[in-house]
Structures are given as structure tokens and as C-alpha cells.
Design a protein around this motif. Sequence first.
Motif, PDB file in Angstrom:
ATOM      1  N   PRO A 138       0.785  -1.275  -0.181  1.00  0.00           N
ATOM      2  CA  PRO A 138      -0.001  -0.096  -0.081  1.00  0.00           C
ATOM      3  C   PRO A 138       0.986   1.286  -0.311  1.00  0.00           C
ATOM      4  O   PRO A 138       1.950   1.333   0.410  1.00  0.00           O
ATOM      5  CB  PRO A 138      -0.899  -0.224   1.082  1.00  0.00           C
ATOM      6  N   ALA A 139       0.348   2.226  -0.406  1.00  0.00           N
ATOM      7  CA  ALA A 139       0.972   3.753  -0.446  1.00  0.00           C
ATOM      8  C   ALA A 139       1.078   4.295   1.103  1.00  0.00           C
ATOM      9  O   ALA A 139       1.947   5.189   1.304  1.00  0.00           O
ATOM     10  CB  ALA A 139       0.302   4.615  -1.270  1.00  0.00           C
ATOM     11  N   ASP A 140       0.210   3.698   1.712  1.00  0.00           N
ATOM     12  CA  ASP A 140       0.343   4.190   3.656  1.00  0.00           C
ATOM     13  C   ASP A 140       1.153   3.188   3.909  1.00  0.00           C
ATOM     14  O   ASP A 140       1.315   1.936   3.770  1.00  0.00           O
ATOM     15  CB  ASP A 140      -1.362   4.157   3.825  1.00  0.00           C
ATOM     16  N   LEU A 141       1.805   3.878   5.275  1.00  0.00           N
ATOM     17  CA  LEU A 141       2.576   3.008   6.126  1.00  0.00           C
ATOM     18  C   LEU A 141       1.726   2.215   6.855  1.00  0.00           C
ATOM     19  O   LEU A 141       0.580   2.250   7.033  1.00  0.00           O
ATOM     20  CB  LEU A 141       3.455   3.969   6.673  1.00  0.00           C
ATOM     21  N   LEU A 169      11.731  11.852   4.383  1.00  0.00           N
ATOM     22  CA  LEU A 169      12.228  10.796   3.780  1.00  0.00           C
ATOM     23  C   LEU A 169      13.492  10.057   4.765  1.00  0.00           C
ATOM     24  O   LEU A 169      13.576   9.022   4.619  1.00  0.00           O
ATOM     25  CB  LEU A 169      13.106  11.557   2.640  1.00  0.00           C
ATOM     26  N   ARG A 170      14.044  11.151   5.425  1.00  0.00           N
ATOM     27  CA  ARG A 170      14.755  10.492   6.753  1.00  0.00           C
ATOM     28  C   ARG A 170      14.086   9.543   7.509  1.00  0.00           C
ATOM     29  O   ARG A 170      14.768   8.346   7.750  1.00  0.00           O
ATOM     30  CB  ARG A 170      15.325  11.679   7.470  1.00  0.00           C
ATOM     31  N   PHE A 171      12.775   9.757   7.773  1.00  0.00           N
ATOM     32  CA  PHE A 171      12.142   8.914   8.800  1.00  0.00           C
ATOM     33  C   PHE A 171      11.773   7.639   7.980  1.00  0.00           C
ATOM     34  O   PHE A 171      11.777   6.582   8.504  1.00  0.00           O
ATOM     35  CB  PHE A 171      10.663   9.623   9.051  1.00  0.00           C
ATOM     36  N   CYS A 199       5.817   9.847  -2.037  1.00  0.00           N
ATOM     37  CA  CYS A 199       5.587  11.207  -2.869  1.00  0.00           C
ATOM     38  C   CYS A 199       6.600  12.168  -3.140  1.00  0.00           C
ATOM     39  O   CYS A 199       7.780  12.313  -1.949  1.00  0.00           O
ATOM     40  CB  CYS A 199       4.414  11.789  -1.773  1.00  0.00           C
ATOM     41  N   HIS A 200       6.758  12.671  -4.102  1.00  0.00           N
ATOM     42  CA  HIS A 200       7.757  13.438  -4.500  1.00  0.00           C
ATOM     43  C   HIS A 200       7.638  14.953  -3.917  1.00  0.00           C
ATOM     44  O   HIS A 200       8.593  15.684  -3.943  1.00  0.00           O
ATOM     45  CB  HIS A 200       7.959  13.409  -6.049  1.00  0.00           C
ATOM     46  N   ASN A 201       6.765  15.090  -3.100  1.00  0.00           N
ATOM     47  CA  ASN A 201       6.711  16.365  -2.439  1.00  0.00           C
ATOM     48  C   ASN A 201       6.570  16.412  -1.170  1.00  0.00           C
ATOM     49  O   ASN A 201       6.540  17.419  -0.437  1.00  0.00           O
ATOM     50  CB  ASN A 201       4.857  16.962  -2.765  1.00  0.00           C
ATOM     51  N   GLN A 202       7.111  15.289  -0.408  1.00  0.00           N
ATOM     52  CA  GLN A 202       7.282  15.304   0.834  1.00  0.00           C
ATOM     53  C   GLN A 202       8.631  15.846   1.312  1.00  0.00           C
ATOM     54  O   GLN A 202       9.581  16.143   0.455  1.00  0.00           O
ATOM     55  CB  GLN A 202       7.464  13.770   1.302  1.00  0.00           C
TER      56      GLN A 202
END
Length: 261
Positions: free
Chosen positions: A42-45, A190-192, A182-185
Motif C-alpha cells: 500500500p501507499a500508506d505506511l 524521507l529521513r524517517f 510522494c515526491h512532494n514530501q
Amino acid sequence: MEYIASLSYGKDSIAMLELIHRNKLPLDRIVHVEIMATNDIPADLPEMMNFKQKADEIIFRRYGKIVEHLHAPKSYEDYFYSVCHGKNIKYSGKIYGFPMHKGNWCNSRLKVRVLEKVQKNAFSYIGIAEDEPNRFHNLTDKKGSPLVDFGWSEKQCYEWCEKNDLLSPIYLNSKRGGCWFCHNQTIESLRFLRKNYPQYWNLMLKWDNDSPVTFFGNGKTLHDIEARFDLEDRGVLEIERRFLWSSVKNPPLLLDRCYWQ
């Protein structure tokens, strides 16, 4: 006419269901578009997927409605590796790769088109708070917000969800939800992801190798970010400092005033 509530599981869309219920507004369906990163992921964690399951149970007990989980015909990865046949000579014949920051394909193909099919000839409730005037342009004769109509702010939505055990875990690390790819995050997101979900981060690095479009609009890639994070891990770069790309090219040089650009 059918009345549909579009649910994102954010504080606003969940609180919206309460106002629909309190004010006895007509409601036939509650729908949510489930985006898939791959056919299996899924796209959600995972913590968000667990929350959705819990929220669905609470929503059914409280409002007597089953949340319908809809899907696009393809996953993000499927579209990512689809070949572009457009008029742009630069990309024609190549895979789509990462969405461009202007004219990106991901939201329209993975969410908007799915919603448009069920919202056709229906009235849709959407979660826009009364203190979000920059989003009021989305309200039409076919789309309305009970939060605006009955004067609920984002803060009120947050407090109501928190009190009723319906506050999404996304608010622990972010103000807004989104796909983990997502490329807008933000860099922090991203580090997380890299720290807590290395398997997802490694998948994104694979996509990064294959994409004809850079992940960031400024031309930087995820491998550039990986190099930055690696230097942070080794203590060469300090996370709290403002960042300059020359710090990656010349690691021992740490500037007191620097910028990520």
C-alpha cells in the motif's frame, strides 16, 4: 441523487462524518481511494493501514456505514514503468518514471479518476475546514463541506478526533498525510522512511535508478539524498545544520550558514 462522503482518514474528513450525522444530512456511501505502491504494498505506511482498519470499525458502529475502499486499475509502480507515447520528444518512448512536479500524473490516475467515476451524478461531501479559504474553490453545487457550513475549524476537527480515538497517526510526524513515495514530501519524511522502513527506501532507490525524471524538481535524485543521509549517519554532517550540496561534494567542509538548493 446519491450522496457520497469522500474519506481520506485525515482529521477533517473524519470530523465531517460527525457533522453529517449530527445534522441529519443525507448520506448513502462513504468511499476511500486506496492507493497501491505496488500490487502488494500500500501507499500508506503500516501504522496508517492499522488505523484505517480501526477507524472503519468505529465509523460503522457510530454511523452504521461501511467504508468502501476503491482502487485504481493499476499501482503506482505499474504506471511508473508504463511507456510514454506523448508528443514530448524528450520523454516519448521512455517510461514515465517519477511524476513531474508540474503536470504530475500520480494524483489524477491513482485517485482523482477513481473518485470521479463514483461522484458522477452524485453530491459529494469533502473535508474542507472553515478556516481553509484557499481551498474553497473546490466547493461547487455538486461538492460541499459540512465543516464550512457549520463552522468547524481545523483545530476543532483535530480536538474532536483526538477525543474520540479517531486521530490519524500521521499527525505524530507530519501536518498532512500522503504516500510514502510522494515526491512532494519533506527531507524529514524521507529521513524517517529510510530509518524506519529501509525496504521501502531501497525500492525507491531502485525506481530512482530507472526513472528518466529526477525525484526532485531541482534536478536532485534520491541517490543524492542517500549520499547526504550516509554522511549524517557517519557524523560527518550534522542534521540540524542548514544544508549546502557542496557539503556532500566536500564532506569535511561544514559551513555555519548554508542552504539546501
